[in-house]
Design a protein around this motif. Structure first.
Motif, short mmCIF file in Angstrom:
data_model
loop_
_atom_site.label_atom_id
_atom_site.label_comp_id
_atom_site.label_asym_id
_atom_site.label_seq_id
_atom_site.Cartn_x
_atom_site.Cartn_y
_atom_site.Cartn_z
N TYR A 35 0.71 -1.38 -0.11
CA TYR A 35 -0.09 -0.07 -0.22
C TYR A 35 0.91 1.22 0.10
O TYR A 35 0.43 2.22 -0.46
CB TYR A 35 -0.96 0.19 1.19
N VAL A 36 2.01 1.25 0.75
CA VAL A 36 2.85 2.38 0.67
C VAL A 36 3.47 2.75 -0.87
O VAL A 36 3.39 3.78 -1.38
CB VAL A 36 4.13 2.09 1.61
N ALA A 37 3.89 1.41 -1.44
CA ALA A 37 4.26 1.73 -2.77
C ALA A 37 3.24 2.33 -3.90
O ALA A 37 3.43 3.22 -4.63
CB ALA A 37 4.76 0.34 -3.50
N THR A 38 1.97 1.68 -3.66
CA THR A 38 0.85 1.95 -4.60
C THR A 38 0.64 3.55 -4.16
O THR A 38 0.16 4.33 -5.41
CB THR A 38 -0.42 1.31 -4.13
N THR A 39 0.59 4.23 -3.00
CA THR A 39 0.32 5.42 -2.96
C THR A 39 1.31 6.19 -3.39
O THR A 39 1.05 7.46 -3.96
CB THR A 39 0.31 5.76 -1.32
N ILE A 40 2.70 6.00 -3.22
CA ILE A 40 3.79 6.93 -3.78
C ILE A 40 4.23 6.91 -4.92
O ILE A 40 4.97 7.61 -5.63
CB ILE A 40 5.03 6.96 -2.77
N LEU A 41 3.69 5.99 -6.00
CA LEU A 41 4.03 5.77 -7.07
C LEU A 41 3.96 6.79 -8.04
O LEU A 41 4.86 7.30 -9.14
CB LEU A 41 3.51 4.54 -7.97
N PRO A 42 2.64 7.47 -7.99
CA PRO A 42 2.66 8.89 -8.74
C PRO A 42 3.65 9.82 -8.57
O PRO A 42 4.41 10.27 -9.49
CB PRO A 42 1.25 9.57 -8.51
N SER A 43 4.21 9.99 -7.35
CA SER A 43 5.17 10.94 -7.07
C SER A 43 6.55 10.50 -7.47
O SER A 43 7.44 11.27 -8.05
CB SER A 43 5.42 11.05 -5.42
N VAL A 44 6.77 9.28 -7.42
CA VAL A 44 8.05 8.30 -7.79
C VAL A 44 8.14 8.65 -9.58
O VAL A 44 9.02 8.94 -9.85
CB VAL A 44 8.16 6.72 -7.82
N VAL A 45 7.07 8.61 -10.36
CA VAL A 45 7.08 8.72 -11.65
C VAL A 45 7.18 10.17 -11.86
O VAL A 45 8.01 10.57 -13.17
CB VAL A 45 5.54 8.27 -12.32
N SER A 46 6.61 11.08 -11.48
CA SER A 46 6.79 12.69 -11.46
C SER A 46 8.20 12.97 -11.32
O SER A 46 8.75 13.94 -11.90
CB SER A 46 5.84 13.41 -10.91
N ASP A 47 9.16 12.23 -10.58
CA ASP A 47 10.25 12.60 -10.05
C ASP A 47 11.50 11.85 -11.02
O ASP A 47 12.28 12.75 -11.61
CB ASP A 47 10.63 12.10 -8.85
N ILE A 48 11.30 10.51 -11.21
CA ILE A 48 12.29 9.99 -11.87
C ILE A 48 11.86 9.42 -13.42
O ILE A 48 12.62 8.89 -14.16
CB ILE A 48 13.05 8.75 -11.46
N GLY A 49 10.67 9.71 -13.64
CA GLY A 49 9.98 9.22 -14.89
C GLY A 49 9.68 7.79 -14.86
O GLY A 49 9.68 7.24 -13.97
N GLY A 50 9.28 7.17 -16.08
CA GLY A 50 9.29 5.92 -16.40
C GLY A 50 7.44 5.58 -16.27
O GLY A 50 7.01 4.63 -15.85
N LEU A 51 6.58 6.39 -16.50
CA LEU A 51 5.32 6.29 -16.94
C LEU A 51 4.81 5.04 -17.62
O LEU A 51 3.89 4.46 -17.21
CB LEU A 51 4.62 7.77 -17.24
N ASP A 52 5.52 5.03 -18.55
CA ASP A 52 5.21 3.77 -19.51
C ASP A 52 5.12 2.42 -18.77
O ASP A 52 4.58 1.36 -19.00
CB ASP A 52 5.93 3.66 -20.76
N TYR A 53 5.92 2.44 -17.68
CA TYR A 53 6.30 1.29 -16.84
C TYR A 53 5.59 1.12 -15.57
O TYR A 53 5.65 0.38 -14.66
CB TYR A 53 7.85 0.88 -16.81
N TYR A 54 4.65 1.86 -15.59
CA TYR A 54 3.95 2.36 -14.28
C TYR A 54 3.30 0.98 -13.64
O TYR A 54 3.73 0.56 -12.67
CB TYR A 54 2.78 3.38 -14.20
N ALA A 55 2.73 0.09 -14.76
CA ALA A 55 1.99 -1.01 -14.14
C ALA A 55 3.06 -2.00 -13.68
O ALA A 55 2.65 -2.69 -13.03
CB ALA A 55 1.14 -1.43 -15.08
#
Length: 478
Positions: A35-55
């Motif tokens: 649940y921690v990872a699910t919650t912060i993933l949008p912030s992770v992607v906005s910082d280091i990129g990789g939206l195409d590999y979000y799932a």
């Protein structure tokens, strides 16, 4: 042992208490991290990129967790409880460290995979060590405590992730997890026995079956992330073919992924596994999409919607811990009642959620009750189903039975998530979208997946009858 001795006091007294905390902490770490990872993933992607590999953050984590759970019997047999749990904690910590330091999405995905492997070990080992460190009379309560950690994780995980995401410090969420890993890992190493009855008899890894199961999860996951129906169905068909090959291999394999009888429809063990998988499907679909439904259809903020959806997990915890003290025939009644109660909750949700509201508590109150009913329903029977798996597994397969619990649960979760995505897409979540499309998708999702606890009513009843018949036959023979 007296009735008083088999109460909660027996589970939490002396070394039993410390061991209970250590084993529950292992599942808690795995669950909270989800649940921690699910919650912060949008912030992770906005910082280091990789939206195409979000799932893929979730996909690789789940696949690695399945592999870890399947490999846990060998680790336990070769290293003993203390060494196995300590090694799993170190592996989980290394993966978490990789996530905390990740400069890009590639490193993040590697860290998530290592995390998943260690988390799968911790998840399965916690269940596996119940039969080693506690007497059988305490198994239901220990199972209830451990499985109830998912409910606690649903409340704690989003809060931890949300706080760090809000202040722009998503890496600190992973650093905080490392500290907790060290605490519980050290506690487990200090209190768990160094040897187990299976030590030195490590089973060989069913590598072919494990590869097939992992490929099946990947096929469904890849198919589900595409908006095209042909991709959805293609992934599902490939997964079904791979599962058919796996079942055929299990029937004649010496190294097994699941205990003997797990795929035999006339065996009580297979029916218990089926009941658990069907109930997992029902919960997975609800946990995934109900926060979205509450935001779009019932005017709730993301934070409030997330915590309203957590009512289901809280109900699971209450039901699991509350029913874990049942003994004798009461355990069979709990297993049979479980899908009935969950079905009632799912039907109520299919009626209440699509109707929509302005967020008034005249509507949200009954909706929360329905969510709690689904969770309580699953929780009522869960510790007794887990205990039945350990009891019904053939003696020579006891070592892999506990790992099979987590493997089955993780696989059902992955399949349920993919199928849920297919249903809502076909039902109009994206097209036409909006409130109308969301309401239509909500109805069809909850209505379709209400079939899961409905089928579980029959598998639970037949499984209990077959198990009772075998016990009676054994008694007559004696």
């Amino acid at each position: 042992m007296s009735v008083q001795e088999v109460g909660w006091s027996a589970l939490f007294s002396g070394r039993n208490g410390i061991r209970s905390i250590a084993l529950a902490g292992g599942v808690g770490l795995h669950a909270i991290n989800v649940y921690v990872a699910t919650t912060i993933l949008p912030s992770v992607v906005s910082d280091i990129g990789g939206l195409d590999y979000y799932a893929w953050n979730t996909t690789l984590f789940v696949v690695a967790s399945i592999i870890g759970s399947a490999l846990s019997p060998g680790l336990l047999a070769s290293r003993g409880p203390r060494g196995a749990y300590g090694g799993a904690a170190v592996l989980f910590g290394l993966g978490t460290l990789g996530c905390a330091l990740a400069p890009d999405m590639t490193v993040m995905l590697v860290g998530r995979s290592v995390q998943g492997l260690g988390g799968g070990f911790l998840f399965a080992l916690s269940y596996g060590m119940v039969r080693i460190v506690f007497p059988e009379v305490l198994w239901p309560r220990a199972m209830g405590l451990i499985s109830g950690m998912w409910g606690i994780a649903t409340l704690v995980g989003p809060a931890i992730g949300g706080i760090f995401a809000e202040i722009g410090a998503w890496r600190a969420a992973f650093w905080s997890m490392i500290l907790v890993v060290g605490l519980f890992g050290g506690l487990a190493v200090a209190v768990l026995p160094s040897r187990s009855p299976e030590e030195g008899q490590a089973p060989r890894t069913p590598l072919a079956q494990l590869v097939l199961l992992s490929l099946a999860v990947l096929a469904v996951s890849i198919g589900s992330v595409r908006p095209d129906l042909i991709w959805n169905l293609g992934g599902l068909i490939i997964a079904l073919v791979l599962l058919a090959v796996l079942i055929a291999m299990e029937g004649r394999a010496e190294q097994r992924l699941l205990p003997r009888g797990s795929f035999d429809p006339s065996a009580p063990l297979a029916l218990i596994f089926a009941t658990m998988s069907l109930l997992t499907l029902a919960v997975t679909t609800s946990e995934m999409f109900i926060p979205l439904f509450l935001q779009v259809l019932h005017a709730q903020s993301p934070l409030v919607a997330g915590y309203l959806a957590a009512v289901m997990a809280a109900g699971w915890t209450v039901g699991s811990i509350g029913s874990s003290g049942a003994q004798g025939r009461s355990t069979a009644r709990a297993i049979m009642l479980s899908p009935l109660v969950a079905l009632a909750g799912m039907v109520a949700l299919a009626w209440l959620i699509p109707a929509g509201s302005q967020g008034d508590w005249l509507t949200l109150g009954p909706l929360c009750v329905a969510l709690a009913v689904v969770g309580i329903g699953v929780g009522i029977g869960w510790p007794h189903m887990l205990t039945r798996v350990l009891q019904l597994a053939p003696e020579e397969d006891r070592g892999i039975a506990s790992a099979a619990i987590t493997t089955t649960q993780l696989f059902a979760t992955a399949i349920g998530a993919a199928l849920a995505g297919m249903v809502v897409n076909l039902a109009g979540l994206s097209n036409p979208g909006g409130a109308a499309g969301t309401a239509h998708a909500a109805f069809w999702l909850l209505a379709v997946f209400a079939a899961a606890p409905l089928l579980a009513c029959f598998t639970a009843l037949r499984g209990i009858r077959l198990a009772s018949g075998r016990v009676a036959a054994t008694a007559r023979a004696v």
